[in-house]
Write an enzyme that holds these catalytic residues in place. Sequence first.
Site, mmCIF file in Angstrom:
data_model
loop_
_atom_site.group_PDB
_atom_site.id
_atom_site.type_symbol
_atom_site.label_atom_id
_atom_site.label_comp_id
_atom_site.label_asym_id
_atom_site.label_seq_id
_atom_site.Cartn_x
_atom_site.Cartn_y
_atom_site.Cartn_z
ATOM 1 C CB CYS A 4 4.931 6.319 1.984
ATOM 2 S SG CYS A 4 4.584 7.660 3.140
ATOM 3 C CG ASP A 60 -2.938 3.066 6.443
ATOM 4 O OD1 ASP A 60 -2.688 1.876 6.148
ATOM 5 O OD2 ASP A 60 -2.099 3.834 6.935
#
Length: 212
Positions: free
Chosen positions: A8, A130
Amino acid sequence: MTTTAKICGLSTPETLDAAIDGGASHVGFVFFAPSPRTLSRDRAAQLAARVPAHVQRVGVFVDPDDALLDRAIAAGHLDVLQLHKTAPARSAAIKARTGLPIWSAVAVRTRADLAETATYSGVADRILYDAKTPPGAALPGGMGVRFDWSLLEGFRHPLPWLLSGGLDPVNLREAVAMTGATLVDVSSGVESAPGIKDATKIRAFLEAVRDI
């Protein structure tokens, strides 16, 4: 069971190529102005053109408006929308409007935080677990913060999911062994400085994924 990876916050051709050549299944493009990884429309288009058909392009957003989504989807040729701090109703509206799969981020610090996943049933296609960032943090993720992976042990996931938050080539095996993750997401763990991806670290991470 095979584990795959999303790299990412990519922002240069060199690091994007390292992710693709290393076997990443997904690449993430950030569209959030406060992030050091955010992309302009032109840079997103430039990078998207380098991504082969077998790798999915994931756009990363924080409660985006329709105008931003439209610009980013067009420029980045996005296959998936990853939404942070976006309520289930808004996420459902985005999915209906764009027709794209939705990954909904759930920030985790305690076991109680996992209850939020149920609110995305019927909305999200995948949950991204997350780490919950510190109060007042400017960014919702990508800060190298990890949560207690044991919180996921025995948890009944309502949706397919992926693991993010503080992963790196060293702790990856432990994270997957503890959680059973089949898709992992890394950003700061393959950087030399905030927002600066390191091709060598990307290759090391993807090698670690293959070795699991």
